[in-house]
Design a protein around this motif. Structure first.
Motif, mmCIF file in Angstrom:
data_model
loop_
_atom_site.group_PDB
_atom_site.id
_atom_site.type_symbol
_atom_site.label_atom_id
_atom_site.label_comp_id
_atom_site.label_asym_id
_atom_site.label_seq_id
_atom_site.Cartn_x
_atom_site.Cartn_y
_atom_site.Cartn_z
ATOM 1 N N LYS A 277 0.811 -1.218 0.000
ATOM 2 C CA LYS A 277 0.000 0.000 0.000
ATOM 3 C C LYS A 277 0.843 1.265 0.000
ATOM 4 C CE LYS A 277 -3.923 -2.025 2.537
ATOM 5 N NZ LYS A 277 -4.910 -1.920 1.458
ATOM 6 N N MET A 278 2.117 1.137 0.427
ATOM 7 C CA MET A 278 2.996 2.308 0.512
ATOM 8 C C MET A 278 3.958 2.378 -0.673
ATOM 9 S SD MET A 278 1.994 3.909 3.202
ATOM 10 C CE MET A 278 3.324 5.019 3.700
ATOM 11 N N ARG A 279 3.678 1.639 -1.738
ATOM 12 C CA ARG A 279 4.550 1.647 -2.919
ATOM 13 C C ARG A 279 4.687 3.071 -3.457
ATOM 14 N NH1 ARG A 279 2.067 -1.929 -5.559
ATOM 15 N NH2 ARG A 279 3.351 -3.700 -4.947
ATOM 16 N N GLY A 280 5.916 3.469 -3.730
ATOM 17 C CA GLY A 280 6.180 4.813 -4.241
ATOM 18 C C GLY A 280 6.445 5.843 -3.164
ATOM 19 N N VAL A 281 6.291 5.445 -1.877
ATOM 20 C CA VAL A 281 6.544 6.357 -0.755
ATOM 21 C C VAL A 281 7.928 6.074 -0.196
ATOM 22 C CG1 VAL A 281 5.762 7.116 1.524
ATOM 23 C CG2 VAL A 281 4.084 6.390 -0.205
ATOM 24 N N ASP A 282 8.718 7.105 0.022
ATOM 25 C CA ASP A 282 10.062 6.906 0.559
ATOM 26 C C ASP A 282 10.215 7.639 1.895
ATOM 27 O OD1 ASP A 282 10.325 9.591 -0.118
ATOM 28 O OD2 ASP A 282 11.538 9.204 -1.888
ATOM 29 N N VAL A 283 11.407 7.495 2.491
ATOM 30 C CA VAL A 283 11.667 8.081 3.798
ATOM 31 C C VAL A 283 11.508 9.594 3.768
ATOM 32 C CG1 VAL A 283 13.369 8.353 5.645
ATOM 33 C CG2 VAL A 283 13.255 6.211 4.369
ATOM 34 N N GLU A 284 12.044 10.219 2.744
ATOM 35 C CA GLU A 284 11.980 11.667 2.653
ATOM 36 C C GLU A 284 10.533 12.166 2.642
ATOM 37 O OE1 GLU A 284 13.967 9.737 0.899
ATOM 38 O OE2 GLU A 284 15.887 10.360 1.748
ATOM 39 N N MET A 285 9.642 11.440 1.937
ATOM 40 C CA MET A 285 8.237 11.833 1.903
ATOM 41 C C MET A 285 7.612 11.712 3.290
ATOM 42 S SD MET A 285 5.029 10.355 -0.374
ATOM 43 C CE MET A 285 5.641 11.006 -1.930
ATOM 44 N N ILE A 286 7.927 10.625 4.002
ATOM 45 C CA ILE A 286 7.381 10.431 5.341
ATOM 46 C C ILE A 286 7.852 11.532 6.282
ATOM 47 C CG2 ILE A 286 7.395 8.933 7.371
ATOM 48 C CD1 ILE A 286 5.622 7.885 5.173
ATOM 49 N N LEU A 287 9.146 11.857 6.230
ATOM 50 C CA LEU A 287 9.665 12.921 7.088
ATOM 51 C C LEU A 287 8.958 14.236 6.797
ATOM 52 C CD1 LEU A 287 13.510 12.172 6.977
ATOM 53 C CD2 LEU A 287 11.883 11.568 8.768
ATOM 54 N N ARG A 288 8.669 14.494 5.541
ATOM 55 C CA ARG A 288 7.973 15.724 5.170
ATOM 56 C C ARG A 288 6.526 15.704 5.657
ATOM 57 N NH1 ARG A 288 8.963 15.456 0.205
ATOM 58 N NH2 ARG A 288 6.999 14.643 -0.610
ATOM 59 N N ILE A 289 5.849 14.576 5.503
ATOM 60 C CA ILE A 289 4.460 14.461 5.937
ATOM 61 C C ILE A 289 4.349 14.685 7.444
ATOM 62 C CG2 ILE A 289 2.576 12.799 6.287
ATOM 63 C CD1 ILE A 289 3.328 11.609 3.546
ATOM 64 N N VAL A 290 5.243 14.070 8.202
ATOM 65 C CA VAL A 290 5.211 14.209 9.660
ATOM 66 C C VAL A 290 5.473 15.652 10.069
ATOM 67 C CG1 VAL A 290 6.329 13.538 11.819
ATOM 68 C CG2 VAL A 290 5.873 11.816 10.064
ATOM 69 N N ALA A 291 6.459 16.282 9.442
ATOM 70 C CA ALA A 291 6.841 17.646 9.811
ATOM 71 C C ALA A 291 5.772 18.665 9.428
ATOM 72 C CB ALA A 291 8.164 18.000 9.150
ATOM 73 N N GLU A 292 5.084 18.445 8.297
ATOM 74 C CA GLU A 292 4.166 19.450 7.778
ATOM 75 C C GLU A 292 2.709 19.206 8.147
ATOM 76 O OE1 GLU A 292 4.845 19.652 3.591
ATOM 77 O OE2 GLU A 292 6.883 20.468 3.788
ATOM 78 N N ASN A 293 2.395 18.080 8.780
ATOM 79 C CA ASN A 293 1.005 17.801 9.135
ATOM 80 C C ASN A 293 0.527 18.797 10.193
ATOM 81 O OD1 ASN A 293 -1.185 16.258 10.850
ATOM 82 N ND2 ASN A 293 -1.145 15.311 8.835
ATOM 83 N N ALA A 294 -0.490 19.573 9.852
ATOM 84 C CA ALA A 294 -0.941 20.660 10.727
ATOM 85 C C ALA A 294 -1.410 20.162 12.088
ATOM 86 C CB ALA A 294 -2.060 21.441 10.036
ATOM 87 N N LYS A 295 -2.029 18.995 12.125
ATOM 88 C CA LYS A 295 -2.548 18.465 13.383
ATOM 89 C C LYS A 295 -1.585 17.483 14.055
ATOM 90 C CE LYS A 295 -7.453 19.051 12.271
ATOM 91 N NZ LYS A 295 -7.761 19.987 13.353
ATOM 92 N N GLN A 296 -0.373 17.344 13.482
ATOM 93 C CA GLN A 296 0.649 16.485 14.080
ATOM 94 C C GLN A 296 0.086 15.099 14.397
ATOM 95 O OE1 GLN A 296 4.205 17.609 14.734
ATOM 96 N NE2 GLN A 296 3.228 18.634 13.005
ATOM 97 N N ARG A 297 -0.456 14.450 13.382
ATOM 98 C CA ARG A 297 -1.096 13.143 13.572
ATOM 99 C C ARG A 297 -0.094 11.999 13.749
ATOM 100 N NH1 ARG A 297 -4.679 15.454 9.601
ATOM 101 N NH2 ARG A 297 -6.805 15.664 10.438
ATOM 102 N N PHE A 298 1.158 12.248 13.386
ATOM 103 C CA PHE A 298 2.170 11.195 13.452
ATOM 104 C C PHE A 298 3.369 11.658 14.276
ATOM 105 C CE2 PHE A 298 0.161 11.121 9.190
ATOM 106 C CZ PHE A 298 -0.607 9.971 9.352
ATOM 107 N N GLU A 299 4.076 10.674 14.831
ATOM 108 C CA GLU A 299 5.252 10.969 15.652
ATOM 109 C C GLU A 299 6.367 9.998 15.293
ATOM 110 O OE1 GLU A 299 6.264 11.753 20.393
ATOM 111 O OE2 GLU A 299 4.334 10.905 19.793
ATOM 112 N N LEU A 300 7.573 10.522 15.127
ATOM 113 C CA LEU A 300 8.736 9.717 14.796
ATOM 114 C C LEU A 300 9.653 9.553 16.003
ATOM 115 C CD1 LEU A 300 9.740 11.186 11.317
ATOM 116 C CD2 LEU A 300 9.047 8.823 11.728
#
Length: 297
Positions: A47-70
């Motif tokens: 389901k995560m095909r095409g998603v890389d580490v850099e994209m995840i780091l960006r999603i976590v950092a830019e998510n307005a509601k901070q839904r994820f934590e690394l």
């Protein structure tokens, strides 16, 4: 008119939320009791095909509601021992002094002892200085984690959803318990749940319910905060922190500021623990219930 297609980041964020909140077991992802999953395992799912580490780091950092934590480090726990059919899942034993504080040397020694005894006990994770964003190849390296000498090699990323789980976690280690004191009242703020006006009669009769999730979700503020009720909420239910805690119902705050409560044994918080109810019409709020008093809606 067809709905606009999600951007790659939005699509990845939605899939990530599904995996970390609801689908980990179905997708064969090992999730710790604090909700953390190895990011490398998440990225390996189809389901995560095409998603890389850099994209995840960006999603976590830019998510307005901070839904994820690394978290960057390693899990010193021995391999998970799955109970045989009919056996109960073994409970974690108390940890020796130093273990709960993430003392790497203590945890590494304890891991070896547990492995020798064929005991599967979850240990606190050990933090390692986070590197600059690394490549998927480095992330999947076999060199991660503790070495035989007890020293740590390069850590790896773990990721979790900050709230919203329907997956039953073994505890609330990922949440902060709220007390009925000044600090607690500041954390919960308005302690308001937003939903639809059409549900009012049902909710008033049966109580505010966590439904299929682990917790009832509440916002600490109505505006000017990263956590607020949904914009399309037409019914606002405000809870009384003191009454909820006096009823023996725990209240928590997630790392991104969402106020959470599992409710009573039935997963509900009844009207006796509400402060007031407002109906929202055309942007205007009208109090329709307050401390037992009804007004015409």
């Amino acid at each position: 008119m067809p709905r606009p297609k999600d951007s790659p980041d939005v699509a990845a964020s939605k899939t990530l939320a599904y995996l970390l909140r609801h689908g980990a077991e179905k997708e064969s992802l090992h999730m710790r009791s604090d909700g953390y999953v190895k990011l490398n395992d998440v990225l390996a799912r189809p389901k995560m095909r095409g998603v890389d580490v850099e994209m995840i780091l960006r999603i976590v950092a830019e998510n307005a509601k901070q839904r994820f934590e690394l978290f960057y480090g390693y899990d010193p726990s021995p391999p998970v021992i799955k109970p045989k059919k009919g056996q109960q899942k073994p409970k974690n034993k108390s940890l020796p002094e130093g273990a709960e504080n993430g003392d790497a040397a203590v945890l590494d020694d304890l891991r070896h002892d547990l492995e020798a005894a064929h005991v599967s006990t979850e240990l606190p994770m050990v933090s390692v200085a986070s590197p600059q964003p690394i490549s998927p190849e480095a992330l999947s390296s076999e060199d991660h984690g503790p070495t035989e000498g007890g020293d740590t090699a390069l850590g790896e990323y773990f990721i979790r959803a900050t709230q919203g789980h329907s997956i039953k976690l073994d505890g609330e280690a990922h949440l902060e318990t709220v007390k009925n004191d000044e600090a607690g009242r500041q954390k919960v703020g308005e302690m308001v749940h937003g939903t639809k006006w059409e549900l009012y009669d049902t909710i008033r009769s049966t109580g505010l319910s966590r439904m299929a999730r682990q917790h009832i979700h509440l916002a600490p503020a109505l505006t000017d905060h990263q956590i607020t009720p949904r914009n399309n909420s037409t019914l606002l239910i405000y809870l009384d922190l003191e009454k909820v805690i006096q009823a023996g119902i725990p209240v928590f705050v997630s790392s991104n500021g969402v106020v959470l409560s599992p409710g009573d044994e039935q997963g509900k918080i009844g009207i006796s623990m509400w402060r007031k109810v407002e109906r929202v019409q055309k942007g205007e709020r009208t109090v329709i219930w307050e401390n037992g008093d009804d007004s015409e809606p």
